[in-house]
Design a protein around this motif. Sequence first.
Motif, mmCIF file in Angstrom:
data_model
loop_
_atom_site.group_PDB
_atom_site.id
_atom_site.type_symbol
_atom_site.label_atom_id
_atom_site.label_comp_id
_atom_site.label_asym_id
_atom_site.label_seq_id
_atom_site.Cartn_x
_atom_site.Cartn_y
_atom_site.Cartn_z
ATOM 1 N N LEU A 138 -0.521 0.527 -14.593
ATOM 2 C CA LEU A 138 -1.379 -0.468 -13.951
ATOM 3 C C LEU A 138 -0.566 -1.621 -13.385
ATOM 4 N N LEU A 139 0.522 -1.980 -14.079
ATOM 5 C CA LEU A 139 1.418 -3.052 -13.628
ATOM 6 C C LEU A 139 2.801 -2.488 -13.352
ATOM 7 N N PRO A 140 3.584 -3.152 -12.488
ATOM 8 C CA PRO A 140 5.000 -2.772 -12.355
ATOM 9 C C PRO A 140 5.688 -2.955 -13.704
ATOM 10 N N MET A 141 6.548 -1.999 -14.059
ATOM 11 C CA MET A 141 7.184 -2.024 -15.380
ATOM 12 C C MET A 141 8.672 -2.342 -15.314
ATOM 13 N N GLY A 142 9.197 -2.562 -14.124
ATOM 14 C CA GLY A 142 10.613 -2.880 -13.991
ATOM 15 C C GLY A 142 10.878 -3.509 -12.642
ATOM 16 N N PHE A 143 12.090 -4.004 -12.454
ATOM 17 C CA PHE A 143 12.471 -4.663 -11.208
ATOM 18 C C PHE A 143 12.835 -3.636 -10.144
ATOM 19 N N LYS A 144 12.418 -3.893 -8.924
ATOM 20 C CA LYS A 144 12.760 -3.033 -7.790
ATOM 21 C C LYS A 144 13.296 -3.898 -6.655
ATOM 22 N N SER A 145 13.993 -3.250 -5.721
ATOM 23 C CA SER A 145 14.529 -3.983 -4.582
ATOM 24 C C SER A 145 13.450 -4.280 -3.541
ATOM 25 N N ASN A 146 12.300 -3.633 -3.690
ATOM 26 C CA ASN A 146 11.175 -3.938 -2.801
ATOM 27 C C ASN A 146 9.889 -3.895 -3.621
ATOM 28 N N GLU A 147 8.794 -4.240 -2.985
ATOM 29 C CA GLU A 147 7.529 -4.303 -3.707
ATOM 30 C C GLU A 147 7.079 -2.917 -4.154
ATOM 31 N N GLN A 148 6.525 -2.854 -5.355
ATOM 32 C CA GLN A 148 6.000 -1.600 -5.887
ATOM 33 C C GLN A 148 4.490 -1.547 -5.657
ATOM 34 N N LYS A 149 4.029 -0.403 -5.225
ATOM 35 C CA LYS A 149 2.595 -0.216 -5.031
ATOM 36 C C LYS A 149 2.037 0.554 -6.227
ATOM 37 N N LYS A 150 1.151 -0.072 -6.968
ATOM 38 C CA LYS A 150 0.465 0.559 -8.079
ATOM 39 C C LYS A 150 -0.928 0.969 -7.617
ATOM 40 N N LYS A 151 -1.440 2.059 -8.205
ATOM 41 C CA LYS A 151 -2.697 2.615 -7.705
ATOM 42 C C LYS A 151 -3.583 3.110 -8.845
ATOM 43 N N VAL A 152 -4.863 3.221 -8.529
ATOM 44 C CA VAL A 152 -5.788 4.031 -9.318
ATOM 45 C C VAL A 152 -6.407 5.018 -8.333
ATOM 46 N N PHE A 153 -6.913 6.135 -8.847
ATOM 47 C CA PHE A 153 -7.505 7.156 -7.990
ATOM 48 C C PHE A 153 -9.002 7.269 -8.249
ATOM 49 N N LEU A 154 -9.760 7.375 -7.177
ATOM 50 C CA LEU A 154 -11.201 7.574 -7.275
ATOM 51 C C LEU A 154 -11.522 8.973 -6.759
ATOM 52 N N ALA A 155 -11.765 9.888 -7.695
ATOM 53 C CA ALA A 155 -12.098 11.270 -7.349
ATOM 54 C C ALA A 155 -13.610 11.374 -7.145
ATOM 55 N N GLN A 156 -14.007 11.970 -6.008
ATOM 56 C CA GLN A 156 -15.430 12.104 -5.704
ATOM 57 C C GLN A 156 -15.765 13.581 -5.514
ATOM 58 N N PHE A 157 -16.762 14.022 -6.246
ATOM 59 C CA PHE A 157 -17.220 15.411 -6.190
ATOM 60 C C PHE A 157 -18.588 15.451 -5.517
ATOM 61 N N TYR A 158 -18.679 16.271 -4.466
ATOM 62 C CA TYR A 158 -19.955 16.386 -3.754
ATOM 63 C C TYR A 158 -20.054 17.775 -3.138
ATOM 64 N N ASN A 159 -21.103 18.506 -3.520
ATOM 65 C CA ASN A 159 -21.316 19.864 -2.995
ATOM 66 C C ASN A 159 -20.060 20.731 -3.142
ATOM 67 N N LYS A 160 -19.472 20.700 -4.329
ATOM 68 C CA LYS A 160 -18.298 21.501 -4.690
ATOM 69 C C LYS A 160 -17.020 21.075 -3.979
ATOM 70 N N ASN A 161 -17.067 19.981 -3.240
ATOM 71 C CA ASN A 161 -15.879 19.482 -2.545
ATOM 72 C C ASN A 161 -15.316 18.268 -3.285
ATOM 73 N N LEU A 162 -13.989 18.191 -3.310
ATOM 74 C CA LEU A 162 -13.296 17.068 -3.935
ATOM 75 C C LEU A 162 -12.593 16.236 -2.871
ATOM 76 N N THR A 163 -12.838 14.940 -2.891
ATOM 77 C CA THR A 163 -12.055 13.999 -2.094
ATOM 78 C C THR A 163 -11.528 12.925 -3.041
ATOM 79 N N VAL A 164 -10.309 12.468 -2.793
ATOM 80 C CA VAL A 164 -9.705 11.477 -3.683
ATOM 81 C C VAL A 164 -9.270 10.265 -2.870
#
Length: 416
Positions: free
Chosen positions: A256-282
């Motif tokens: 959820l948070l950056p855990m160490g130093f990097k030379s550039n910005e770190q992008k942290k993410k969460v995923f939202l999985a959506q199920f509709y009519n047997k199809n998956l989109t994330v």
Amino acid sequence: MNKTKPLKVLHTSDWHIGDTICSKRRYDEFEFALNWLYRVIEEKNVDVVLISGDIFNTSTPSSQAQELYYRFLHNISKSNCKGVVITSGNHDSPSFLSAPKEILKVLNVHVIGSISENPEDEVIVLSDNDEPILIVCAVPYLREKDLRLPEEGESISERETKVIKAIKKHYNMVFEIAKNKKNELKLDIPIIIMGHLFLGSAILEDDDGIRDLYIGSLCQIPVEFLPQEADYIALGHIHTPQIIGKNEKIRYSGSLLPMGFKSNEQKKKVFLAQFYNKNLTVESIEVPKKKDLISISGNIKEIAQKLEELSNTGKEYYLEVVYTGEEIISNLKEQVESLSRSNNIEILKIKNGRLSNSLNDEFESSDNELSLDPISMFERCLEEKSVPEEQRSELRNAFKEILRYMSERDLSSEDS
């Protein structure tokens, strides 16, 4: 499952509440991130939240860390979310995490801290107004002692092979129970697998908070060992968000948070999985940061310029500063700390790149003096004792086993 709208499942992991960076407490960052996460759940009208391990950074979290955790769960109980499923990670105490699970069920929060004698306990059916909408295989972090007993005379490699086979067997067993449950319900609803483990095909990034102890060669699981029929596999343990093998339905959400130093910005993410009519989109949702953890380097003039540039952004930063100039500076720490910068910038670590290979680098910050990890210290001992190379491999494996055993002890358990 309601066919008029998609089922929305939010996948997150590796919160590590209570983590510090260079001894700096980060509770304000965790509070900021969890408040944001709650707003996402409300605004996106999320149905289910999955947290795949490492809720806390230690098996004995502080009262402040616990307060953040329970406040988040209480907030979710006031939303339209139908349920939360939490599994333990290698940093969590299974007994501590599981202790309040019966109370949390009242809030539709399901906690699986460890495997039990009945694998059906890891199969959770979530409902909306008494109609089942999702089946979750909530597999916690699997320790060797949970799966098998070591056999006399077996080598380290033999043990690893048997542990990996046992992990595969456990995931397949839980998934089969989930499939049978789905057949019993006679409903076409998704099955999601949660796991906290290291897939051999996962991508690792330098200085992202993963210690060698948990990676190395120990228990790297082939992705094909996981049940491929699952509709989504929500993984934790690796801190870099990623898709595994270009398969959209197998993902690490990352920390959820950056855990160490990097030379550039770190992008942290969460995923939202959506199920509709047997199809998956994330949908990939970037986590905003209260503070950026970055590393800057250069000579004193270049460092000063970079500090000025960062000051002008108006953002908050924790910095690692690495001096790489040619000039030998005896008071490096004092010179760097005296450079002009905004109040939003805090320098946590100063390294002298010219002397980084010296054990007696008296010019590095005090936080860096004890930064050698146990594996590096052990390697140094092997060198100092002039241990023959042919003996080192077995000693390394034995040392890693000891470290792994110590890391997996459940300090909140009465048996510890």
